[in-house]
Design a protein around this motif. Sequence first.
Motif, PDB file in Angstrom:
ATOM      1  N   LYS A  73      -4.625  11.241  -2.186  1.00 41.50           N
ATOM      2  CA  LYS A  73      -5.655  12.199  -1.762  1.00 41.50           C
ATOM      3  C   LYS A  73      -5.182  13.613  -2.081  1.00 41.50           C
ATOM      4  O   LYS A  73      -4.157  14.061  -1.576  1.00 41.50           O
ATOM      5  N   ALA A  74      -5.932  14.302  -2.906  1.00 44.49           N
ATOM      6  CA  ALA A  74      -5.551  15.641  -3.326  1.00 44.49           C
ATOM      7  C   ALA A  74      -5.729  16.646  -2.196  1.00 44.49           C
ATOM      8  O   ALA A  74      -6.612  16.503  -1.348  1.00 44.49           O
ATOM      9  N   ALA A  75      -4.869  17.656  -2.171  1.00 43.25           N
ATOM     10  CA  ALA A  75      -5.022  18.754  -1.223  1.00 43.25           C
ATOM     11  C   ALA A  75      -6.355  19.461  -1.480  1.00 43.25           C
ATOM     12  O   ALA A  75      -6.865  19.487  -2.609  1.00 43.25           O
ATOM     13  N   HIS A  76      -6.915  20.050  -0.435  1.00 43.05           N
ATOM     14  CA  HIS A  76      -8.265  20.617  -0.548  1.00 43.05           C
ATOM     15  C   HIS A  76      -8.348  21.772  -1.546  1.00 43.05           C
ATOM     16  O   HIS A  76      -9.396  22.033  -2.120  1.00 43.05           O
ATOM     17  N   ASN A  77      -7.215  22.457  -1.767  1.00 46.69           N
ATOM     18  CA  ASN A  77      -7.235  23.601  -2.671  1.00 46.69           C
ATOM     19  C   ASN A  77      -6.704  23.271  -4.062  1.00 46.69           C
ATOM     20  O   ASN A  77      -6.415  24.162  -4.850  1.00 46.69           O
ATOM     21  N   LEU A  78      -6.596  22.000  -4.371  1.00 49.53           N
ATOM     22  CA  LEU A  78      -6.096  21.592  -5.679  1.00 49.53           C
ATOM     23  C   LEU A  78      -7.251  21.551  -6.681  1.00 49.53           C
ATOM     24  O   LEU A  78      -8.312  20.984  -6.390  1.00 49.53           O
ATOM     25  N   PRO A 113      -9.428  10.262  -4.959  1.00 52.78           N
ATOM     26  CA  PRO A 113     -10.667  11.015  -4.713  1.00 52.78           C
ATOM     27  C   PRO A 113     -10.648  12.343  -5.485  1.00 52.78           C
ATOM     28  O   PRO A 113      -9.704  13.119  -5.379  1.00 52.78           O
ATOM     29  N   TRP A 114     -11.685  12.559  -6.226  1.00 53.33           N
ATOM     30  CA  TRP A 114     -11.738  13.770  -7.050  1.00 53.33           C
ATOM     31  C   TRP A 114     -12.180  14.958  -6.236  1.00 53.33           C
ATOM     32  O   TRP A 114     -13.029  14.862  -5.340  1.00 53.33           O
ATOM     33  N   VAL A 115     -11.607  16.095  -6.568  1.00 56.44           N
ATOM     34  CA  VAL A 115     -11.996  17.357  -5.926  1.00 56.44           C
ATOM     35  C   VAL A 115     -13.118  17.972  -6.749  1.00 56.44           C
ATOM     36  O   VAL A 115     -12.987  18.173  -7.945  1.00 56.44           O
ATOM     37  N   GLU A 163       0.837  -1.205   0.000  1.00 59.96           N
ATOM     38  CA  GLU A 163       0.000   0.000   0.000  1.00 59.96           C
ATOM     39  C   GLU A 163       0.869   1.252   0.000  1.00 59.96           C
ATOM     40  O   GLU A 163       1.799   1.369   0.793  1.00 59.96           O
ATOM     41  N   PHE A 164       0.561   2.162  -0.894  1.00 60.42           N
ATOM     42  CA  PHE A 164       1.283   3.429  -1.011  1.00 60.42           C
ATOM     43  C   PHE A 164       0.272   4.570  -0.983  1.00 60.42           C
ATOM     44  O   PHE A 164      -0.703   4.561  -1.732  1.00 60.42           O
ATOM     45  N   ILE A 165       0.515   5.539  -0.092  1.00 61.40           N
ATOM     46  CA  ILE A 165      -0.433   6.636   0.109  1.00 61.40           C
ATOM     47  C   ILE A 165       0.287   7.973  -0.013  1.00 61.40           C
ATOM     48  O   ILE A 165       1.350   8.168   0.586  1.00 61.40           O
ATOM     49  N   ILE A 166      -0.292   8.877  -0.782  1.00 59.65           N
ATOM     50  CA  ILE A 166       0.141  10.280  -0.782  1.00 59.65           C
ATOM     51  C   ILE A 166      -1.016  11.087  -0.219  1.00 59.65           C
ATOM     52  O   ILE A 166      -2.112  11.101  -0.784  1.00 59.65           O
ATOM     53  N   TRP A 167      -0.768  11.755   0.883  1.00 63.83           N
ATOM     54  CA  TRP A 167      -1.821  12.519   1.561  1.00 63.83           C
ATOM     55  C   TRP A 167      -1.642  14.005   1.252  1.00 63.83           C
ATOM     56  O   TRP A 167      -0.540  14.528   1.302  1.00 63.83           O
ATOM     57  N   ASP A 168      -2.728  14.661   0.939  1.00 70.05           N
ATOM     58  CA  ASP A 168      -2.699  16.085   0.592  1.00 70.05           C
ATOM     59  C   ASP A 168      -1.727  16.343  -0.567  1.00 70.05           C
ATOM     60  O   ASP A 168      -0.830  17.193  -0.485  1.00 70.05           O
ATOM     61  N   SER A 169      -1.924  15.620  -1.644  1.00 67.86           N
ATOM     62  CA  SER A 169      -1.061  15.764  -2.820  1.00 67.86           C
ATOM     63  C   SER A 169      -1.254  17.133  -3.475  1.00 67.86           C
ATOM     64  O   SER A 169      -2.373  17.631  -3.593  1.00 67.86           O
ATOM     65  N   TYR A 170      -0.127  17.722  -3.924  1.00 67.62           N
ATOM     66  CA  TYR A 170      -0.167  18.995  -4.638  1.00 67.62           C
ATOM     67  C   TYR A 170       0.047  18.797  -6.134  1.00 67.62           C
ATOM     68  O   TYR A 170       0.181  19.764  -6.878  1.00 67.62           O
ATOM     69  N   GLY A 171       0.102  17.552  -6.569  1.00 72.46           N
ATOM     70  CA  GLY A 171       0.237  17.281  -7.987  1.00 72.46           C
ATOM     71  C   GLY A 171       1.554  17.739  -8.589  1.00 72.46           C
ATOM     72  O   GLY A 171       1.602  18.161  -9.743  1.00 72.46           O
ATOM     73  N   THR A 172       2.646  17.615  -7.832  1.00 76.73           N
ATOM     74  CA  THR A 172       3.943  18.121  -8.277  1.00 76.73           C
ATOM     75  C   THR A 172       4.744  17.045  -8.993  1.00 76.73           C
ATOM     76  O   THR A 172       4.452  15.852  -8.912  1.00 76.73           O
ATOM     77  N   VAL A 222      -5.690  17.797 -10.720  1.00 81.76           N
ATOM     78  CA  VAL A 222      -5.927  16.415 -10.297  1.00 81.76           C
ATOM     79  C   VAL A 222      -5.944  15.483 -11.503  1.00 81.76           C
ATOM     80  O   VAL A 222      -5.313  14.417 -11.519  1.00 81.76           O
ATOM     81  N   MET A 223      -6.684  15.875 -12.536  1.00 79.73           N
ATOM     82  CA  MET A 223      -6.789  15.034 -13.730  1.00 79.73           C
ATOM     83  C   MET A 223      -5.436  14.884 -14.423  1.00 79.73           C
ATOM     84  O   MET A 223      -5.054  13.778 -14.839  1.00 79.73           O
ATOM     85  N   LYS A 224      -4.708  15.976 -14.538  1.00 83.99           N
ATOM     86  CA  LYS A 224      -3.401  15.935 -15.192  1.00 83.99           C
ATOM     87  C   LYS A 224      -2.450  15.010 -14.432  1.00 83.99           C
ATOM     88  O   LYS A 224      -1.721  14.203 -15.043  1.00 83.99           O
ATOM     89  N   PHE A 225      -2.445  15.114 -13.116  1.00 84.06           N
ATOM     90  CA  PHE A 225      -1.568  14.283 -12.286  1.00 84.06           C
ATOM     91  C   PHE A 225      -1.934  12.808 -12.426  1.00 84.06           C
ATOM     92  O   PHE A 225      -1.066  11.953 -12.619  1.00 84.06           O
ATOM     93  N   SER A 226      -3.215  12.502 -12.311  1.00 79.14           N
ATOM     94  CA  SER A 226      -3.640  11.106 -12.346  1.00 79.14           C
ATOM     95  C   SER A 226      -3.382  10.472 -13.703  1.00 79.14           C
ATOM     96  O   SER A 226      -2.970   9.307 -13.788  1.00 79.14           O
TER      97      SER A 226
END
Length: 442
Positions: free
Chosen positions: A404-409, A436-438, A372-381, A414-418
Amino acid sequence: MKRVYQSSADRITNLPADVIQRILVSLPIKDAAKTSILSSKWRHNWKSIPQLVFDGRFARINRVSESQSDLRSKLVMLNIYKALLVHDGPITKFVLSIPGLNFCDVIDHIVLYFSNKGVQDFTLIERSTDDYQMHSSLFSALHLKSLKLRSCELMPPYWFDGFSKLTHLRLGEVTLPSDFFENFLTKCPVLEYLRVVDCEGPAVELEIVAPCLKSFHYAGSLRVISFKCTPLLSCVALYTCDTETHVVALFLYETDTHDMAALFASIPTIQKFCANGGFLKTAGHRNVPSRLPSPLHQLQFLETIELDFDSLEWEHGFVCLIMGSPNLRRLKIEYHSMLEDQPTKNEVSNIRRLLEAEGCSGSSNCLQHLKEFIIWDSYGTQVELDIVRFVLATAPLLRLVHIKAAHNLSSKTVMKFSMEALRYKRVSKEAEFIYPWVDKDV
């Protein structure tokens, strides 16, 4: 055959005693007292409940305004006294968590009261008075198994011989004696869980001696921490507040060499390690080796938070942990982006260079057991993408990638990163992405 019908009242009245007690314990004290009107059998049951919790719900007094704090405190304490006066039976758990109480002498009486009742679990939190010194009668409560204190002074008297049954100790914003870790902990021989957050007073160098300790969490001002005689310690999380930058940073030392290898050598049984960028940066300043000489074979869960890869020190520490944990099952990172410092589209990030230099490719032995690999509050960098690329290429047993994307992303980011992450080669055919989509306008 004649059927016998029971009314609802009869069914409530005839409940087993242990069921009634579980119901009463789950209710606030005021609501538990109201059950006395249900039937004669219930009339006095609430008076013998073994767990007394005096919290914000108990302290609600509608006829007193917030500005009348002294009157409110007096009425609250009067209600507590009434409850204690009618209570009949042993007390196993006692909680006093009411903001704004300003009567230290009354709290002394309460501590003295419960210390003679065989209480096993005591909590005193959320007080507004910072100068309250815990009454000495606390140290005669020898049945204590769990102790949770907040915003007070804890000064053991000279005659204190220890808590022989204490297994859980949680301290928050508590003033402690300078020799607390040296003397107090050694008098708690079966202590298993220790949490110290924003406490003042302990010496700069802390030596943790606790043969039964399984979990240790520290957050606060900078300390030199060493572990001695902790053969069962499996979970460690330490964070230190950097007052200059107002960010949380982990700073962990073990020996005079102050290196990561010496640190983990002192806790060979560690299974879960939680750290942040401060630890990685501090370790990096001390010439972290690319690989730990003694791999962390027991480590299965690694969580690194507040990562900000703005210098090589951070990246070196991160790579060293990854390469030194061959049996890692779960990896979680939380990355704080400084967008102006991120590599451009055609530029390779430092973390990618380091990973490639270490030979972290599909043929590498690192992350062979990761599931299992988790990125929490991702900024899409780009840095996060490089880490995702590395994980996908080196984890043959990977089952879940949770980002999980950061709340202000934005949804566009999000789409570009994924989409970019989905293009990477995977050595595991069963790796599933959860992103999870914003819900924002593209």
